[in-house]
Design a protein around this motif. Structure first.
Motif, short mmCIF file in Angstrom:
data_model
loop_
_atom_site.label_atom_id
_atom_site.label_comp_id
_atom_site.label_asym_id
_atom_site.label_seq_id
_atom_site.Cartn_x
_atom_site.Cartn_y
_atom_site.Cartn_z
N ALA A 183 1.42 -2.00 -7.52
CA ALA A 183 2.20 -2.61 -8.62
C ALA A 183 3.54 -2.87 -8.47
CB ALA A 183 1.73 -1.48 -9.74
N PHE A 184 4.22 -1.93 -7.71
CA PHE A 184 5.54 -1.94 -7.56
C PHE A 184 5.81 -3.15 -6.47
CE2 PHE A 184 9.52 -0.86 -5.33
CZ PHE A 184 10.33 -0.73 -6.44
N THR A 185 5.09 -3.41 -5.62
CA THR A 185 5.30 -4.33 -4.63
C THR A 185 5.08 -5.93 -5.27
OG1 THR A 185 4.65 -3.02 -2.88
CG2 THR A 185 4.65 -5.38 -2.27
N GLU A 186 4.01 -5.98 -6.19
CA GLU A 186 3.84 -7.26 -6.83
C GLU A 186 4.82 -7.52 -7.80
OE1 GLU A 186 -0.16 -6.86 -8.38
OE2 GLU A 186 -1.06 -7.54 -6.30
N TYR A 187 5.54 -6.50 -8.21
CA TYR A 187 6.37 -6.45 -9.64
C TYR A 187 7.90 -7.16 -8.75
CZ TYR A 187 9.95 -5.74 -12.93
OH TYR A 187 11.12 -5.63 -13.75
N VAL A 188 8.00 -6.53 -7.66
CA VAL A 188 9.40 -6.96 -6.83
C VAL A 188 9.03 -8.23 -6.45
CG1 VAL A 188 10.95 -6.42 -5.02
CG2 VAL A 188 10.00 -4.53 -6.26
#
Length: 191
Positions: A180-185
């Motif tokens: 989730a963090f990688t897709e958000y960034v």
């Protein structure tokens, strides 16, 4: 008294003879007493120690009875109280969260590969009812054995151990957050 009579019988025996040349020390005790046997006389010596050993060898030795092994230790009683099962250090929270994370991580990657949607798009396009339904079903399925008193460790065997499940759940939780963090960034799908 018995010693003196035995000594007198030895000295009076025809088998023994004191020589005339025995020396006398300052205490007037003969220092050299050598009995002489005539050539035709025989002296029999009987050893009693061998007879006693033979008797000991003939007696059957009792076989020791093996002591029974101690009974296996009882498993500690597992509490089935709701507050103990769902306590912070209880058996349920980390296992349920780990199981949900394993299902969530695999399903998020599968949908992302098939539809090309990131995690946030999956949740906003109807993923919340699926998440709630899966969470309720899996939570009840995980809690029922714990409320019956069955410990997770008693059902683990071979490769599928309770520790392996804990570690897999922890990695799935970290993987889901990292996804989730990688897709958000990145602003889009991982792949």
């Amino acid at each position: 008294m018995a010693a003196s009579s035995a000594m007198q019988s030895i000295l009076a025996s025809p088998l023994t003879r004191v020589t005339n040349r025995s020396r006398v020390n300052q205490f007037l005790v003969p220092t050299c007493f050598v009995p002489h046997l005539s050539r035709n006389s025989t002296l029999r010596v009987r050893c009693l120690a061998d007879d006693q050993e033979d008797q000991k060898e003939q007696l059957p030795t009792p076989t020791p009875t093996p002591t029974p092994p101690p009974p296996p230790p009882r498993a500690p009683k597992v509490s089935t109280k709701f507050s103990d099962v769902l306590a912070f250090s209880g058996p349920a929270p980390e296992r349920i969260n780990g199981r949900l994370a394993m299902i969530g991580f695999v399903s998020a990657l599968a949908v992302e590969l098939s539809n090309g949607q990131d995690v946030f798009t999956q949740i906003s396009n109807g993923g919340i009812p699926w998440f709630l339904g899966t969470s309720i079903l899996l939570s009840f399925a995980s809690l029922i054995p714990l409320f019956k008193g069955v410990s997770v460790e008693s059902k683990s065997d071979g490769v599928m151990t309770s520790n392996a499940e804990l570690w897999n759940g922890r990695f799935a939780m970290l993987g889901l957050v990292a996804l989730a963090f990688t897709e958000y960034v990145k602003g889009g799908t991982l792949i």
